[in-house]
Design an enzyme around this catalytic site. Structure first.
Site, PDB file in Angstrom:
ATOM      1  N   ALA A  20      29.350 -48.064 -46.728  1.00 21.06           N
ATOM      2  CA  ALA A  20      28.153 -48.772 -45.976  1.00 21.06           C
ATOM      3  C   ALA A  20      27.173 -47.899 -45.546  1.00 21.06           C
ATOM      4  O   ALA A  20      26.013 -48.294 -45.597  1.00 21.06           O
ATOM      5  CB  ALA A  20      28.659 -49.819 -44.754  1.00 21.06           C
ATOM      6  N   GLN A  21      27.614 -46.726 -45.138  1.00 23.15           N
ATOM      7  CA  GLN A  21      26.548 -45.611 -44.637  1.00 23.15           C
ATOM      8  C   GLN A  21      25.799 -44.832 -45.825  1.00 23.15           C
ATOM      9  O   GLN A  21      24.811 -44.142 -45.526  1.00 23.15           O
ATOM     10  CB  GLN A  21      27.222 -44.861 -43.743  1.00 23.15           C
ATOM     11  CG  GLN A  21      26.234 -43.744 -43.043  1.00 23.15           C
ATOM     12  CD  GLN A  21      25.232 -44.075 -42.189  1.00 23.15           C
ATOM     13  OE1 GLN A  21      23.952 -43.454 -42.340  1.00 23.15           O
ATOM     14  NE2 GLN A  21      25.367 -45.246 -41.732  1.00 23.15           N
ATOM     15  N   SER A  25      28.569 -34.850 -35.710  1.00 26.64           N
ATOM     16  CA  SER A  25      27.940 -36.283 -35.270  1.00 26.64           C
ATOM     17  C   SER A  25      28.862 -37.498 -34.794  1.00 26.64           C
ATOM     18  O   SER A  25      29.806 -37.838 -35.427  1.00 26.64           O
ATOM     19  CB  SER A  25      27.181 -36.795 -36.442  1.00 26.64           C
ATOM     20  OG  SER A  25      26.467 -37.938 -36.288  1.00 26.64           O
ATOM     21  N   VAL A  26      28.763 -37.872 -33.521  1.00 23.42           N
ATOM     22  CA  VAL A  26      29.343 -39.129 -33.108  1.00 23.42           C
ATOM     23  C   VAL A  26      28.628 -40.328 -33.024  1.00 23.42           C
ATOM     24  O   VAL A  26      29.020 -41.422 -32.780  1.00 23.42           O
ATOM     25  CB  VAL A  26      30.469 -38.784 -32.196  1.00 23.42           C
ATOM     26  CG1 VAL A  26      31.228 -37.659 -32.461  1.00 23.42           C
ATOM     27  CG2 VAL A  26      29.479 -38.431 -30.996  1.00 23.42           C
ATOM     28  N   GLU A  54      32.298 -50.548 -28.402  1.00 21.84           N
ATOM     29  CA  GLU A  54      31.818 -49.513 -27.481  1.00 21.84           C
ATOM     30  C   GLU A  54      30.518 -50.161 -26.765  1.00 21.84           C
ATOM     31  O   GLU A  54      29.796 -50.822 -27.563  1.00 21.84           O
ATOM     32  CB  GLU A  54      31.394 -48.069 -27.912  1.00 21.84           C
ATOM     33  CG  GLU A  54      32.831 -47.766 -28.664  1.00 21.84           C
ATOM     34  CD  GLU A  54      32.330 -46.392 -29.613  1.00 21.84           C
ATOM     35  OE1 GLU A  54      33.025 -45.450 -29.612  1.00 21.84           O
ATOM     36  OE2 GLU A  54      31.402 -46.477 -30.265  1.00 21.84           O
ATOM     37  N   ARG A  98      29.740 -42.779 -23.896  1.00 15.91           N
ATOM     38  CA  ARG A  98      29.789 -44.346 -23.909  1.00 15.91           C
ATOM     39  C   ARG A  98      31.027 -44.878 -23.645  1.00 15.91           C
ATOM     40  O   ARG A  98      32.049 -44.221 -23.424  1.00 15.91           O
ATOM     41  CB  ARG A  98      29.609 -44.674 -25.451  1.00 15.91           C
ATOM     42  CG  ARG A  98      30.453 -44.145 -26.482  1.00 15.91           C
ATOM     43  CD  ARG A  98      29.749 -44.208 -27.936  1.00 15.91           C
ATOM     44  NE  ARG A  98      30.506 -43.430 -29.007  1.00 15.91           N
ATOM     45  CZ  ARG A  98      30.096 -43.152 -30.272  1.00 15.91           C
ATOM     46  NH1 ARG A  98      28.708 -43.774 -30.715  1.00 15.91           N
ATOM     47  NH2 ARG A  98      30.623 -42.443 -31.006  1.00 15.91           N
ATOM     48  N   ARG A 152      19.509 -45.286 -38.083  1.00 17.83           N
ATOM     49  CA  ARG A 152      19.254 -44.199 -37.163  1.00 17.83           C
ATOM     50  C   ARG A 152      20.343 -43.008 -37.406  1.00 17.83           C
ATOM     51  O   ARG A 152      19.923 -41.895 -37.018  1.00 17.83           O
ATOM     52  CB  ARG A 152      19.212 -44.613 -35.929  1.00 17.83           C
ATOM     53  CG  ARG A 152      20.567 -45.269 -35.267  1.00 17.83           C
ATOM     54  CD  ARG A 152      21.408 -44.031 -34.609  1.00 17.83           C
ATOM     55  NE  ARG A 152      22.173 -44.409 -33.484  1.00 17.83           N
ATOM     56  CZ  ARG A 152      23.458 -44.066 -33.443  1.00 17.83           C
ATOM     57  NH1 ARG A 152      23.933 -43.382 -34.449  1.00 17.83           N
ATOM     58  NH2 ARG A 152      24.196 -44.571 -32.481  1.00 17.83           N
ATOM     59  N   ASP A 212      34.422 -39.950 -35.410  1.00 22.73           N
ATOM     60  CA  ASP A 212      33.612 -40.538 -34.297  1.00 22.73           C
ATOM     61  C   ASP A 212      34.375 -41.117 -32.879  1.00 22.73           C
ATOM     62  O   ASP A 212      33.768 -41.905 -32.220  1.00 22.73           O
ATOM     63  CB  ASP A 212      32.527 -41.442 -34.796  1.00 22.73           C
ATOM     64  CG  ASP A 212      32.885 -42.676 -35.446  1.00 22.73           C
ATOM     65  OD1 ASP A 212      34.061 -42.701 -35.626  1.00 22.73           O
ATOM     66  OD2 ASP A 212      32.092 -43.477 -36.066  1.00 22.73           O
ATOM     67  N   VAL A 259      30.040 -37.056 -40.231  1.00 26.43           N
ATOM     68  CA  VAL A 259      29.575 -38.284 -39.562  1.00 26.43           C
ATOM     69  C   VAL A 259      30.883 -39.172 -39.323  1.00 26.43           C
ATOM     70  O   VAL A 259      30.775 -39.963 -38.099  1.00 26.43           O
ATOM     71  CB  VAL A 259      28.646 -39.041 -40.714  1.00 26.43           C
ATOM     72  CG1 VAL A 259      28.070 -40.428 -39.984  1.00 26.43           C
ATOM     73  CG2 VAL A 259      27.356 -38.156 -40.982  1.00 26.43           C
TER      74      VAL A 259
END
Length: 356
Positions: free
Chosen positions: A139-140, A298-299, A56, A45, A112, A231, A228
């Protein structure tokens, strides 16, 4: 006219399907697209960094559909009553270049991300994993809890956050979900306490710094780590020695991007990793034994947003009632007369009103 999904629309869509079922269906779509990995044009990205955050752009295409996501990450936003992450995205037709869908992706990104985490854990964690530590309760966190309960069979969740109010919020939200009635939720006094005896550890913290959330003494043989929160460059959650543990197996989404942004940014360029597509396609077995320690570094990768946008577009294509559209692209009688078909017509109407 271009299809449009706003925040109210995603609320309606996800609640109609059910959050857990939506995540499960989305995970299946993401897996299907990872199986088509060679068909995609891939790139890291494009990131614009500032001292307080990052903005991004994330593009992906399979030559038929094209998507991009605009997304930010500003950890200090919550002090101003603002979200840490906001996002929107576009799905377009490659043959014409016309946009097909403009969609919010703030809520969808959380969905996702959780779907991809659980998909990776299905491939990497031990099948008998039932206990997860969830470190970072912002939040996640609800999305991760729902995904791992539904897709991985997690039945005990151990929570820790440096902000007790974040944990209280998470507990309150989880207790309000009937589908999580069989989930045992425990509060831990520290990250180490949460990890003790856990089969899976999910870290989803927000600080833009090289944090040390997990250290080697907290990691047990056979554990799966779902990392997670690390990132972007300079933002990690694992002590480097965790990555150096002898039984460690690291899986990333897209290696060129993860080398810049993931936990493996701490490691030399020849540090061995496996791409998730290799695991999904059956080309590499990520876990060789029950003692292996697996890490999903995970990014977030653009293919997952492509999958989400494609999935959302297919859903609204079947829903005629309540479908919304935007006049984002001019519809002209003569495609060579952009001025005449837009601005001059408006001026003509203005003159008529003035004369009247």
């Amino acid at each position: 006219m271009v299809d449009y999904i706003g925040v109210s629309d995603i609320q309606r869509i996800v609640n109609a399907i059910g959050p857990a079922e939506f995540i499960a269906q989305l995970a299946a779509e993401i897996e299907a697209d990872y199986r088509r990995w060679p068909e995609f044009e891939k790139s890291p990205r494009l990131a614009s960094h500032s001292p307080v955050g990052v903005i991004e752009l994330m593009p992906a295409t399979d030559g038929k559909l094209y998507s991009f996501k605009y997304v930010n990450g500003h950890p200090k936003n919550t002090a101003q009553g603002l979200l840490t992450v906001t996002a929107f995205g576009v799905l377009a037709d490659v043959d014409t270049g016309y946009p097909l869908l403009l969609s919010e992706l703030t809520v969808t990104t959380a969905l996702r991300t959780a779907a991809t985490s659980a998909l990776a854990a299905q491939k990497l964690a031990r099948p008998d994993s039932r206990v997860m530590a969830l470190i970072g309760n912002g939040a996640q966190s609800e999305f991760q809890a729902i995904a791992f309960h539904r897709l991985c069979g997690i039945r005990e969740l151990r929570l820790f956050d440096v902000d007790p109010q974040a944990t209280a919020k998470l507990v309150r939200n989880l207790e309000a979900m009937p589908e999580l009635a069989d989930l045992v939720v425990l509060r831990a006094a520290s990250a180490a306490e949460a990890c003790k005896g856990a089969d899976i550890v999910t870290t989803v913290t927000a600080d833009k710094r090289n944090a040390v959330i997990l250290t080697p003494p907290m990691i047990a043989p056979g554990m799966h780590i779902n990392g997670v929160g690390g990132d972007c460059p300079g933002k990690t959650e694992l002590h480097g020695d965790v990555l150096r543990m002898p039984d460690m197996r690291v899986v990333v989404e897209f290696e060129p991007q993860s080398r810049i942004e993931g936990e493996i940014q701490q490691m030399p360029a020849d540090y061995p990793v496996i791409e998730l597509a290799q695991v999904v396609r059956g080309e590499v077995a990520a876990r060789r034994s029950e003692r292996d320690i697996t890490l999903f570094d995970s990014v977030g990768f653009a293919l997952e947003d492509y999958s989400a946008l494609r999935f959302l577009h297919s859903i609204i294509a079947q829903q005629r009632l309540g479908r919304r559209e935007l006049d984002l692209v001019p519809d002209l009688d003569d495609p060579k007369d952009l001025y005449g078909g837009t601005l001059s017509a408006q001026r003509g109407r203005a003159r008529k009103r003035k004369l009247a």
